[in-house]
Design a protein around this motif. Structure first.
Motif, mmCIF file in Angstrom:
data_model
loop_
_atom_site.group_PDB
_atom_site.id
_atom_site.type_symbol
_atom_site.label_atom_id
_atom_site.label_comp_id
_atom_site.label_asym_id
_atom_site.label_seq_id
_atom_site.Cartn_x
_atom_site.Cartn_y
_atom_site.Cartn_z
ATOM 1 N N MET A 86 0.847 -1.191 0.000
ATOM 2 C CA MET A 86 0.000 0.000 0.000
ATOM 3 C C MET A 86 0.887 1.247 0.000
ATOM 4 O O MET A 86 1.830 1.351 0.779
ATOM 5 C CB MET A 86 -0.900 0.014 1.242
ATOM 6 N N LYS A 87 0.582 2.184 -0.873
ATOM 7 C CA LYS A 87 1.372 3.413 -0.985
ATOM 8 C C LYS A 87 0.987 4.402 0.103
ATOM 9 O O LYS A 87 -0.194 4.672 0.325
ATOM 10 C CB LYS A 87 1.139 4.048 -2.357
ATOM 11 N N ILE A 88 1.991 4.900 0.810
ATOM 12 C CA ILE A 88 1.758 5.853 1.892
ATOM 13 C C ILE A 88 1.724 7.267 1.324
ATOM 14 O O ILE A 88 2.616 7.683 0.591
ATOM 15 C CB ILE A 88 2.866 5.736 2.972
ATOM 16 N N LYS A 89 0.677 7.999 1.668
ATOM 17 C CA LYS A 89 0.514 9.360 1.174
ATOM 18 C C LYS A 89 1.446 10.308 1.921
ATOM 19 O O LYS A 89 1.543 10.267 3.147
ATOM 20 C CB LYS A 89 -0.933 9.805 1.349
ATOM 21 N N ALA A 90 2.151 11.142 1.166
ATOM 22 C CA ALA A 90 3.067 12.100 1.777
ATOM 23 C C ALA A 90 2.265 13.191 2.479
ATOM 24 O O ALA A 90 1.213 13.617 1.998
ATOM 25 C CB ALA A 90 3.976 12.708 0.717
ATOM 26 N N ILE A 91 2.759 13.620 3.627
ATOM 27 C CA ILE A 91 2.090 14.668 4.385
ATOM 28 C C ILE A 91 2.827 15.989 4.169
ATOM 29 O O ILE A 91 3.997 16.012 3.777
ATOM 30 C CB ILE A 91 2.040 14.336 5.890
ATOM 31 N N LYS A 92 2.120 17.085 4.411
ATOM 32 C CA LYS A 92 2.721 18.410 4.287
ATOM 33 C C LYS A 92 2.842 19.019 5.671
ATOM 34 O O LYS A 92 1.855 19.205 6.380
ATOM 35 C CB LYS A 92 1.865 19.303 3.386
ATOM 36 N N ILE A 93 4.084 19.303 6.064
ATOM 37 C CA ILE A 93 4.375 19.806 7.394
ATOM 38 C C ILE A 93 4.005 21.285 7.489
ATOM 39 O O ILE A 93 4.218 22.060 6.552
ATOM 40 C CB ILE A 93 5.866 19.612 7.732
ATOM 41 N N ASN A 94 3.465 21.673 8.624
ATOM 42 C CA ASN A 94 3.161 23.084 8.854
ATOM 43 C C ASN A 94 4.466 23.889 8.879
ATOM 44 O O ASN A 94 5.407 23.516 9.579
ATOM 45 C CB ASN A 94 2.429 23.246 10.186
ATOM 46 N N PRO A 95 4.558 24.977 8.109
ATOM 47 C CA PRO A 95 5.795 25.766 8.088
ATOM 48 C C PRO A 95 6.218 26.264 9.464
ATOM 49 O O PRO A 95 7.416 26.450 9.718
ATOM 50 C CB PRO A 95 5.445 26.941 7.161
ATOM 51 N N PHE A 96 5.258 26.495 10.361
ATOM 52 C CA PHE A 96 5.607 26.973 11.700
ATOM 53 C C PHE A 96 6.470 25.964 12.437
ATOM 54 O O PHE A 96 7.391 26.342 13.177
ATOM 55 C CB PHE A 96 4.337 27.246 12.503
ATOM 56 N N TYR A 123 22.154 13.341 17.270
ATOM 57 C CA TYR A 123 21.592 12.119 16.687
ATOM 58 C C TYR A 123 20.065 12.190 16.672
ATOM 59 O O TYR A 123 19.422 11.799 15.694
ATOM 60 C CB TYR A 123 22.048 10.894 17.484
ATOM 61 N N VAL A 124 19.492 12.685 17.766
ATOM 62 C CA VAL A 124 18.033 12.803 17.860
ATOM 63 C C VAL A 124 17.506 13.742 16.776
ATOM 64 O O VAL A 124 16.516 13.435 16.097
ATOM 65 C CB VAL A 124 17.620 13.299 19.256
ATOM 66 N N LEU A 125 18.160 14.880 16.604
ATOM 67 C CA LEU A 125 17.711 15.864 15.621
ATOM 68 C C LEU A 125 17.867 15.345 14.202
ATOM 69 O O LEU A 125 17.031 15.609 13.328
ATOM 70 C CB LEU A 125 18.497 17.165 15.795
ATOM 71 N N MET A 126 18.939 14.599 13.957
ATOM 72 C CA MET A 126 19.153 14.031 12.626
ATOM 73 C C MET A 126 18.071 13.012 12.288
ATOM 74 O O MET A 126 17.545 12.989 11.172
ATOM 75 C CB MET A 126 20.540 13.379 12.565
ATOM 76 N N VAL A 127 17.726 12.187 13.265
ATOM 77 C CA VAL A 127 16.664 11.192 13.056
ATOM 78 C C VAL A 127 15.329 11.895 12.816
ATOM 79 O O VAL A 127 14.558 11.513 11.927
ATOM 80 C CB VAL A 127 16.569 10.242 14.267
ATOM 81 N N PHE A 128 15.064 12.940 13.586
ATOM 82 C CA PHE A 128 13.804 13.668 13.446
ATOM 83 C C PHE A 128 13.712 14.348 12.079
ATOM 84 O O PHE A 128 12.684 14.251 11.391
ATOM 85 C CB PHE A 128 13.677 14.713 14.549
ATOM 86 N N ALA A 129 14.780 15.038 11.668
ATOM 87 C CA ALA A 129 14.776 15.722 10.373
ATOM 88 C C ALA A 129 14.633 14.724 9.224
ATOM 89 O O ALA A 129 13.915 14.986 8.251
ATOM 90 C CB ALA A 129 16.057 16.539 10.206
ATOM 91 N N SER A 130 15.287 13.572 9.338
ATOM 92 C CA SER A 130 15.171 12.540 8.307
ATOM 93 C C SER A 130 13.744 12.001 8.244
ATOM 94 O O SER A 130 13.200 11.780 7.154
ATOM 95 C CB SER A 130 16.149 11.392 8.595
ATOM 96 N N LEU A 131 13.131 11.810 9.414
ATOM 97 C CA LEU A 131 11.754 11.327 9.471
ATOM 98 C C LEU A 131 10.796 12.314 8.819
ATOM 99 O O LEU A 131 9.882 11.918 8.081
ATOM 100 C CB LEU A 131 11.354 11.079 10.928
ATOM 101 N N VAL A 132 10.997 13.606 9.069
ATOM 102 C CA VAL A 132 10.135 14.639 8.479
ATOM 103 C C VAL A 132 10.234 14.623 6.955
ATOM 104 O O VAL A 132 9.221 14.680 6.247
ATOM 105 C CB VAL A 132 10.510 16.029 9.031
ATOM 106 N N LEU A 133 11.463 14.524 6.437
ATOM 107 C CA LEU A 133 11.636 14.489 4.989
ATOM 108 C C LEU A 133 11.011 13.233 4.384
ATOM 109 O O LEU A 133 10.382 13.285 3.318
ATOM 110 C CB LEU A 133 13.119 14.551 4.635
#
Length: 226
Positions: free
Chosen positions: A1-11, A34-44
């Motif tokens: 099943m294809k996961i739909k990409a989400i759009k992050i709030n600019p704020f 490391y935490v911030l890198m994982v979070f930023a990668s997850l957001v992208l």
């Protein structure tokens, strides 16, 4: 099943890039980085920017490998510090690419106008964010013009070569500033009344989840050595 990409709030992206440099002043760089890198990668990844996320992950891995190598083999402190700073900078750059590439000026303006910020500051931030991709495009034009004129960048004459880039860019900055000002006035950016916007940026469930995930990750990094 294809996961739909989400759009992050600019704020959320702006909050990340304002908060993180401050945290590095009061918290240990690791494991926070490391935490911030994982979070930023997850957001992208959730935004559907898989290729962009993989590129940054590879770059981070190269920096980490080079830092470990120089520290253990050559014990060169200066290079290790430089690489560590670059590793801390990468998560902010990853989040900033979302603002530069994935949002229009109208969307960013709609988000910032909801914050209790002076209007002049909002306009300045918007112009700064939108000028970064413009600067990149202008840089390409200058490079192409130099190639057509047979002028090559050489490290043997760095000052002279740099002059070929910076002088045309300064003249273009003046012209672009006039164009941006005219476009803003036409759109009523100097009006005293509250503007309406076609784009309504609201905090969705996905934004709330990511915000909570970021807070939990920062708290965990802060309690790591306690």
């Amino acid at each position: 099943m294809k996961i739909k990409a989400i759009k992050i709030n600019p704020f959320l992206v702006l909050f990340f890039n304002i908060l993180i440099p401050t945290l590095f002043m009061f918290m240990p760089a690791y494991p926070l980085n490391y935490v911030l890198m994982v979070f930023a990668s997850l957001v992208l990844l959730l935004s559907g920017k898989i290729k962009r996320a993989l590129i940054f992950i590879v770059i981070y891995g190269l920096f980490f490998g080079a830092s470990t190598f120089f520290m253990n083999v050559f014990q060169v402190g200066g290079i290790v510090i430089f690489l560590s700073i670059m590793m801390q900078f990468l998560p902010c750059l990853m989040m900033a690419t979302i603002l530069f590439k994935d949002y229009t000026t109208a969307e960013l303006l709609s988000t910032l106008e909801k914050l209790p910020l002076p209007r002049n500051l909002v306009v300045a931030v918007i112009i700064t964010l939108r000028y970064v991709p413009t600067f990149k495009r202008e840089f390409g034009y200058i490079k192409e013009s130099m190639r057509l004129r047979g002028i090559a960048f050489t490290w043997k004459k760095p000052i002279e070569s740099f002059r070929y880039f910076i002088v045309p860019q300064l003249f273009r900055c003046t012209a672009l500033a006039e164009e941006v000002t005219s476009a803003g006035l036409v759109k009523g950016i100097d009006a005293n009344i509250k503007r309406t916007s076609y784009y309504e940026q609201k905090f969705r469930k996905s934004d709330t989840f990511l915000a909570l995930l970021l807070i939990i990750g920062i708290m965990w990094a802060g309690l790591w050595k306690i």
